[in-house]
Design an enzyme around this catalytic site. Structure first.
Site, PDB file in Angstrom:
ATOM      1  N   ASP A 129      -6.556  -6.910   3.803  1.00  0.00           N
ATOM      2  CA  ASP A 129      -7.638  -6.330   3.012  1.00  0.00           C
ATOM      3  C   ASP A 129      -8.483  -7.437   2.401  1.00  0.00           C
ATOM      4  OD1 ASP A 129      -9.116  -4.383   1.505  1.00  0.00           O
ATOM      5  OD2 ASP A 129      -7.942  -4.999  -0.245  1.00  0.00           O
ATOM      6  N   ASP A 152      -3.414 -18.569   1.325  1.00  0.00           N
ATOM      7  CA  ASP A 152      -4.347 -19.345   0.496  1.00  0.00           C
ATOM      8  C   ASP A 152      -5.073 -20.396   1.345  1.00  0.00           C
ATOM      9  OD1 ASP A 152      -1.823 -20.510   0.737  1.00  0.00           O
ATOM     10  OD2 ASP A 152      -1.784 -21.329  -1.293  1.00  0.00           O
ATOM     11  N   ASP A 185     -12.582  -9.007   3.570  1.00  0.00           N
ATOM     12  CA  ASP A 185     -13.793  -9.128   2.752  1.00  0.00           C
ATOM     13  C   ASP A 185     -14.333 -10.557   2.815  1.00  0.00           C
ATOM     14  OD1 ASP A 185     -13.620  -6.480   1.994  1.00  0.00           O
ATOM     15  OD2 ASP A 185     -13.907  -6.873  -0.139  1.00  0.00           O
ATOM     16  N   LYS A 209       2.576 -15.571   3.473  1.00  0.00           N
ATOM     17  CA  LYS A 209       2.887 -16.473   2.363  1.00  0.00           C
ATOM     18  C   LYS A 209       4.392 -16.669   2.421  1.00  0.00           C
ATOM     19  CE  LYS A 209       1.727 -18.624  -1.498  1.00  0.00           C
ATOM     20  NZ  LYS A 209       0.771 -19.743  -1.612  1.00  0.00           N
ATOM     21  N   TYR A 224       0.799  -1.227   0.000  1.00  0.00           N
ATOM     22  CA  TYR A 224       0.000   0.000   0.000  1.00  0.00           C
ATOM     23  C   TYR A 224       0.835   1.282   0.000  1.00  0.00           C
ATOM     24  CZ  TYR A 224      -4.592  -2.143   0.473  1.00  0.00           C
ATOM     25  OH  TYR A 224      -5.757  -2.817   0.223  1.00  0.00           O
TER      26      TYR A 224
HETATM   27  C1  IPM Z   1     -10.720  -1.245   2.811  1.00  0.00           C
HETATM   28  C2  IPM Z   1     -10.801  -0.760   1.397  1.00  0.00           C
HETATM   29  C3  IPM Z   1      -9.602   0.113   1.085  1.00  0.00           C
HETATM   30  C4  IPM Z   1      -8.370  -0.734   1.257  1.00  0.00           C
HETATM   31  C5  IPM Z   1      -9.611   0.766  -0.287  1.00  0.00           C
HETATM   32  C6  IPM Z   1     -10.878   1.536  -0.543  1.00  0.00           C
HETATM   33  C7  IPM Z   1      -8.405   1.644  -0.506  1.00  0.00           C
HETATM   34  O1  IPM Z   1     -10.913  -1.816   0.516  1.00  0.00           O
HETATM   35  O2  IPM Z   1     -10.738  -0.425   3.731  1.00  0.00           O
HETATM   36  O3  IPM Z   1     -10.639  -2.460   3.023  1.00  0.00           O
HETATM   37  O4  IPM Z   1      -7.916  -1.394   0.322  1.00  0.00           O
HETATM   38  O5  IPM Z   1      -7.823  -0.734   2.358  1.00  0.00           O
HETATM   39 MN    MN Z   2     -11.003  -3.747   1.484  1.00  0.00          MN
END
Ligand code: IPM
Ligand code: MN
Length: 338
Positions: free
Chosen positions: A239, A215, A243, A182, A131
């Site tokens: 990140d 993974d 999700d 990893k 990042y």
């Molecule tokens: C999150 C989002 C951000 C990230 C994006 C919007 C830059 O996906 O907060 O998880 O990748 O950290």
């Molecule tokens: Mn995210």
């Protein structure tokens, strides 16, 4: 005397302002006095006058006790804002400039979700890794184009994140921590993360420590999420995993996050993991639970542990069907359970 906390509110775009307003109402109902100042930032602001985050505003934000952020981003299909402008210029700039080095994302699986019965948190390093924007491009748009994008991992950055993760793990009824990386391929960074985890782990003999490749962690998050307590990992893996964790625990509509500066050299920033959802903005259908949970993390970080626990419990006790109930009814249901 009750403390009056100063909170900067960046509602942002789409459903952001609606869900942050609902969440602030819950904080008030829980008895926490938040003195809020609204900042107009995000896609709409950028489209209006080209501002992403100016230096004066950034300096002003440093003076607050905390920041609550709704959602930032243009509607899907709106191509007027090149990718990265708001992400790098606003969200990541805040994370880096305010040294929000931990992204703490707790997950409590809702009944009926794949991960039902699980409760764990991801501690994501939030200021390094891929990042940082290290790298560049040569001979762009030619057949000889070269693009590099490095991952920065410092001993200092990894250690402070791992230390935070161990401290959280030690608070659990069953203290356990899983390092996800990893190491079999990313040998330089992986080695650093492994050594730091082993070293810091010596100070926490009661915390069970485990390691998984990222993974494999994707499989376990779906098939056996109850095995986790605290997952500690780098910025990009964190990140992606958050999700996935959101999806298996009931949907990203429930996921809260805290961008923390545990050293408290400035304000920390709290935000739901979900996006702006422009398609339902203004319809009253947005689910405010992730924003409400983010406010619980905010008041907890400010030291209002009792109010935080009440809000978090009220969200967990919520039994309605969030996708159909609507913002006002969900907020009211949470308020009743406080
Ligand atoms: C999150 C989002 C951000 C990230 C994006 C919007 C830059 O996906 O907060 O998880 O990748 O950290
Ligand atoms: Mn995210």
């Amino acid at each position: 005397m009750q403390h009056n906390y100063r909170v900067a509110v960046i509602g942002g775009d789409g459903i952001g302002p609606e869900v942050t307003a609902a969440a602030l109402g819950i904080a008030q109902a829980a008895g926490v006095a938040l003195d809020t100042t609204t900042f107009d930032l995000g896609a709409q602001r950028y489209l209006r006058d080209g501002t992403v985050l100016d230096d004066t505003t950034l300096e002003e934000l440093r003076g607050f006790d905390a920041i609550l952020l709704g959602a930032i981003g243009p509607a899907i299909g709106d191509t007027r804002i090149p990718g990265g402008v708001l992400e790098r210029g606003l969200l990541l700039r805040l994370r880096f400039a305010l040294d929000l080095y931990v992204n703490y994302r707790p997950f409590h699986a809702v009944p009926g979700s794949i991960a039902q019965g699980s409760s764990f948190a991801i501690v994501r390093e939030n200021t390094e890794g891929p990042y940082v924007g290290e790298g560049g491009v040569l001979r762009r748009a030619t057949p000889q184009e070269v693009a590099t994008q490095g991952s920065v991992n410092t001993r200092f950055g990894v250690e402070r994140c791992v230390r935070y993760a161990f401290a959280r793990a030690a608070e659990l009824t069953r203290p356990r921590l899983t390092l996800v990386h990893k190491t079999n391929v990313l040998t330089f960074a992986g080695d650093l993360w492994s050594r730091v985890t082993t070293e810091v782990g010596q100070e926490y003999p009661d915390v069970e420590v485990d390691y998984q490749h990222v993974d494999a962690a994707c499989i376990y998050l779906v098939e056996d999420p109850r095995r986790y307590g605290i997952i500690v990992t780098d910025n990009l893996f964190g990140d992606i995993l958050s999700d996935l964790a959101g999806a298996v625990t009931g949907g990203i509509g429930y996921a809260a996050s805290a961008n923390l500066n545990p050293a408290r050299t400035g304000p920390s920033m709290f935000e739901p993991v979900h996006g702006a959802a422009h398609d339902i903005a203004g319809t009253g259908r947005a689910n405010p639970l992730a924003a409400i949970s983010s406010v619980a993390l905010l008041v907890e970080f400010l030291g209002e542990r009792d109010a935080a626990a009440r809000i978090a419990r009220a969200v967990q006790d919520f039994e309605g069907d969030a996708p159909t109930m609507g913002t006002a009814a969900i907020t009211e249901a949470v308020r009743e359970r406080l």
